[in-house]
Design a protein around this motif. Structure first.
Motif, short mmCIF file in Angstrom:
data_model
loop_
_atom_site.label_atom_id
_atom_site.label_comp_id
_atom_site.label_asym_id
_atom_site.label_seq_id
_atom_site.Cartn_x
_atom_site.Cartn_y
_atom_site.Cartn_z
N THR A 53 17.74 35.30 -1.11
CA THR A 53 19.19 35.12 -1.12
C THR A 53 19.57 33.84 -1.85
N LYS A 95 19.43 34.58 -5.51
CA LYS A 95 20.55 35.46 -5.88
C LYS A 95 21.84 34.64 -5.97
N THR A 96 22.03 33.74 -5.03
CA THR A 96 23.20 32.85 -5.08
C THR A 96 23.15 31.99 -6.33
N VAL A 113 24.35 33.97 -9.36
CA VAL A 113 25.82 34.09 -9.39
C VAL A 113 26.44 32.77 -9.85
N ILE A 114 25.96 31.66 -9.31
CA ILE A 114 26.49 30.35 -9.70
C ILE A 114 26.21 30.09 -11.19
N THR A 135 34.10 35.51 -9.02
CA THR A 135 33.22 35.48 -7.85
C THR A 135 33.45 36.71 -6.97
N VAL A 151 30.65 39.56 -6.04
CA VAL A 151 30.33 39.88 -4.64
C VAL A 151 30.55 41.38 -4.39
#
Length: 188
Positions: free
Chosen positions: A63, A66-67, A70-71, A157, A161
């Motif tokens: 996770t 994965k974060t 995205v960032i 974002t 998501v």
């Protein structure tokens, strides 16, 4: 194999002969609400951001990583926005944006079939191509764009998501075919 290559070459030629989408002209770039809604109303952004979320969901990693993906995509878009405002336009931006939709589609397929090195390359390429989505807005931006950028980051974002949730529930390499099909329809 030869037939597949011939079909791919013909499709690529048609794509190169078509006129640019010019999807990034004539919209407001000064308000938070314009930035917030543009990723939803700009179909190229909508597809890319949701598809990137799907890609991240399909990658077998923690996770935290994965974060981080995205960032990284958000930072790439923000840097593109600043670069576009600073350097101005060039003819290849729309081609890079259109190409990004098919690259992310191929990357979704790679999440299920590729080696770790190939998948890493595909992810890096996708994050890099998000830059051009921001760049196009920076080119047309007038004045201070901080409110627009903040809204755009929030909207982006939310779409990633949404893609993450969609990718988790339907984790399949065949999602790449759906992304490519929708991308082709939008580009046409």
């Amino acid at each position: 194999m030869k037939k597949t290559f011939t079909s791919l070459a013909a499709l690529s030629s048609l794509a190169l002969l078509s006129s640019p989408a010019l999807a990034h002209t004539g919209h407001e770039t000064a308000s938070f609400s314009a930035g917030l809604t543009h990723p939803v109303t700009g179909f190229d952004h909508l597809i890319m951001l949701v598809a990137f979320g799907i890609l991240v969901a399909c990658v077998q990693t923690s996770t935290v990583r994965k974060t981080g993906l995205v960032i990284s995509a958000l930072v790439s878009m923000l840097v593109g926005l600043a670069a576009g405002q600073w350097f101005g336009g060039f003819n290849g931006v729309e081609l890079a944006i259109g190409s990004s939709l098919f690259v992310v589609s191929g990357a979704i397929w790679q999440a299920f079939h590729a080696s770790k090195d190939m998948l890493r390359l595909a992810l890096t390429l996708c994050v890099g191509l998000v830059f051009f989505h921001g760049y196009a807005h920076g080119v047309e931006a007038q004045g201070a764009i901080s409110a627009f950028a903040a809204g755009m980051m929030l909207g982006a974002t939310a779409l990633m998501v949404l893609g993450l949730q969609f990718g988790r529930s339907l984790s399949s390499p065949w999602l790449s075919v759906g992304v490519a099909s929708v991308s082709a329809l939008v580009i046409m």
